[in-house]
Design a protein around this motif. Structure first.
Motif, PDB file in Angstrom:
ATOM      1  N   SER A  15       0.749  -1.201   0.068  1.00  0.00           N
ATOM      2  CA  SER A  15      -0.082  -0.028   0.213  1.00  0.00           C
ATOM      3  C   SER A  15       0.781   1.170  -0.081  1.00  0.00           C
ATOM      4  O   SER A  15       0.504   2.220  -0.693  1.00  0.00           O
ATOM      5  CB  SER A  15      -0.869   0.064   1.307  1.00  0.00           C
ATOM      6  N   ASN A  16       2.071   1.134   0.641  1.00  0.00           N
ATOM      7  CA  ASN A  16       2.929   2.353   0.674  1.00  0.00           C
ATOM      8  C   ASN A  16       3.513   2.424  -0.946  1.00  0.00           C
ATOM      9  O   ASN A  16       3.686   3.705  -1.073  1.00  0.00           O
ATOM     10  CB  ASN A  16       4.075   2.165   1.502  1.00  0.00           C
ATOM     11  N   HIS A  17       3.745   1.621  -1.589  1.00  0.00           N
ATOM     12  CA  HIS A  17       4.140   1.608  -2.903  1.00  0.00           C
ATOM     13  C   HIS A  17       3.311   2.157  -3.721  1.00  0.00           C
ATOM     14  O   HIS A  17       3.545   2.928  -4.582  1.00  0.00           O
ATOM     15  CB  HIS A  17       4.459   0.361  -3.278  1.00  0.00           C
ATOM     16  N   ILE A  18       1.976   1.686  -3.403  1.00  0.00           N
ATOM     17  CA  ILE A  18       0.742   2.042  -4.271  1.00  0.00           C
ATOM     18  C   ILE A  18       0.684   3.658  -4.061  1.00  0.00           C
ATOM     19  O   ILE A  18       0.537   4.486  -5.227  1.00  0.00           O
ATOM     20  CB  ILE A  18      -0.498   1.530  -3.962  1.00  0.00           C
ATOM     21  N   ARG A  19       0.462   4.354  -3.075  1.00  0.00           N
ATOM     22  CA  ARG A  19       0.419   5.576  -2.778  1.00  0.00           C
ATOM     23  C   ARG A  19       1.726   6.474  -3.319  1.00  0.00           C
ATOM     24  O   ARG A  19       1.296   7.575  -3.772  1.00  0.00           O
ATOM     25  CB  ARG A  19       0.128   5.889  -1.210  1.00  0.00           C
ATOM     26  N   THR A  20       2.748   5.913  -2.886  1.00  0.00           N
ATOM     27  CA  THR A  20       3.901   6.638  -3.484  1.00  0.00           C
ATOM     28  C   THR A  20       4.156   6.780  -5.062  1.00  0.00           C
ATOM     29  O   THR A  20       4.646   7.965  -5.622  1.00  0.00           O
ATOM     30  CB  THR A  20       5.187   5.945  -2.957  1.00  0.00           C
ATOM     31  N   ALA A  63       6.312  -2.514 -16.148  1.00  0.00           N
ATOM     32  CA  ALA A  63       7.146  -2.825 -14.858  1.00  0.00           C
ATOM     33  C   ALA A  63       6.310  -3.299 -13.651  1.00  0.00           C
ATOM     34  O   ALA A  63       4.969  -2.743 -13.432  1.00  0.00           O
ATOM     35  CB  ALA A  63       7.996  -1.728 -14.392  1.00  0.00           C
ATOM     36  N   ILE A  64       6.545  -4.147 -12.792  1.00  0.00           N
ATOM     37  CA  ILE A  64       5.863  -4.574 -11.644  1.00  0.00           C
ATOM     38  C   ILE A  64       6.661  -4.464 -10.592  1.00  0.00           C
ATOM     39  O   ILE A  64       7.884  -4.734 -10.266  1.00  0.00           O
ATOM     40  CB  ILE A  64       5.417  -6.027 -11.945  1.00  0.00           C
ATOM     41  N   VAL A  65       6.111  -3.858  -9.430  1.00  0.00           N
ATOM     42  CA  VAL A  65       6.831  -3.672  -7.985  1.00  0.00           C
ATOM     43  C   VAL A  65       6.174  -4.910  -7.151  1.00  0.00           C
ATOM     44  O   VAL A  65       4.840  -5.105  -7.132  1.00  0.00           O
ATOM     45  CB  VAL A  65       6.296  -2.437  -7.210  1.00  0.00           C
ATOM     46  N   MET A  66       6.746  -5.704  -6.680  1.00  0.00           N
ATOM     47  CA  MET A  66       6.280  -6.953  -6.022  1.00  0.00           C
ATOM     48  C   MET A  66       6.632  -6.921  -4.420  1.00  0.00           C
ATOM     49  O   MET A  66       7.614  -6.610  -4.117  1.00  0.00           O
ATOM     50  CB  MET A  66       6.873  -8.332  -6.437  1.00  0.00           C
TER      51      MET A  66
END
Length: 318
Positions: A15-20, A63-66
């Motif tokens: 969720s932190n990655h999503i918001r950032t 690209a994908i953040v996992m």
């Protein structure tokens, strides 16, 4: 055009990655095994919600953040790079060195970016500390110790060492510039069969010694990295306020008539520009790597080295 990035795993750190990424105008989609959770974030952040099996194959995802449970990272990363996606994989990137090596080799074979989420390497205070070391301000580095203590989080797959130590190991490796030649570890399992306390002792070929202490069953928080050099000592304390996060102690120790003497000086606090948060800087670096095809600062090879140390240090559980 900016890369279209999907976040796979919408848990706490995902969720932190999503918001950032949303703030960086790079969030394209979210994906999670819990469809309702993904759709909630998609509605909140105005992006697509895509099923995990589909997100790997979508041509409109670059690209994908996992941010998955670590036992799933390697398999998903291999499938992603084989599908032509660049990846940022959260730590630890796998639970075995062999799985990590397979994932990194697959990325290299397919010409994809493979970056690891060692976020503290992008902390302005650590970057300043590293610059002080590189500029010789501390003299020759002799000893490094880190403490990462607190209460929770508790995982069914990760013990305190595997969950908490990768960030500090990444910083230690950045300072030493080489892997350790000797690793000794010990842990204490209090709640179940996974260590809640862990110590690592490391020795490096260049003479540096290092000690790392992690705990997820501690009554207070401590996030401290100390570097001892021949000219000065420095402490990066991430619990402190910004104006006190990096302190340099210019103590002096010498021999006088065969006896040791010393002077203890008050710390000099190094000014840190309180700019973007480390996660923002990390994700911006990922975007830059996607666009320029440069090697990430926190590479897959470094993550493999971290896993080797964790594996070597996980042999003793009291």
């Amino acid at each position: 055009m900016a890369p279209r990035i999907a976040v796979l795993g919408c848990g706490y750190w995902g969720s932190n990655h999503i918001r950032t990424l949303k703030k960086l105008d790079a969030l394209y989609a979210v994906s999670d095994a819990n469809r309702a959770r993904a759709e909630g974030f998609a509605a909140e952040e105005d992006c697509l919600a895509i099923a995990p099996e589909d997100v790997l194959q979508r041509d409109d995802v670059d690209a994908i953040v996992m941010a998955l449970p670590p036992q799933f990272h390697a398999a998903f990363a291999i499938r992603a790079v084989e599908a032509g996606k660049d990846v940022l994989v959260e730590k630890p990137i796998a639970l075995t060195v062999a799985d990590a090596e397979r994932a990194v080799a697959a990325a290299r074979q397919h010409g994809r970016i493979f970056m690891v989420g060692h976020v503290l390497r992008f902390h302005p205070a650590f970057e300043k500390l590293k610059a002080l070391i590189d500029n010789g301000e501390l003299g020759e580095v002799k000893y490094i110790h880190s403490h990462r203590l607190g209460l929770g989080k508790f995982h069914t797959e990760n013990d305190a060492l595997w969950d908490l130590a990768p960030h500090d190991l990444s910083m230690i490796l950045a300072i030493t510039g080489q892997p350790p030649v000797e690793v000794r570890g010990e842990g204490a399992a209090i709640l179940d069969n996974l260590s809640d306390f862990a110590h690592l002792h490391m020795r490096f070929a260049n003479g540096i010694r290092s000690h790392l202490f992690t705990s997820r069953l501690n009554p207070y928080r401590e996030r401290r990295l100390t570097v001892v050099g021949t000219k000065a000592m420095a402490v990066f304390d991430d619990v402190e306020s910004w104006e006190r996060k990096l302190a340099v102690y210019r103590h002096a120790v010498w021999q006088d008539s065969g006896q040791w003497a010393f002077t203890a000086n008050e710390p000099a606090y190094v000014e840190i520009v309180n700019g973007a948060m480390p996660l923002t800087r990390e994700l911006q670096h990922f975007i830059d790597c996607i666009e320029t095809r440069q090697d990430p600062r926190t590479s897959g090879e470094e993550a493999i080295m971290v896993l080797r140390i964790l594996t070597a240090g996980s042999v003793i559980h009291d």
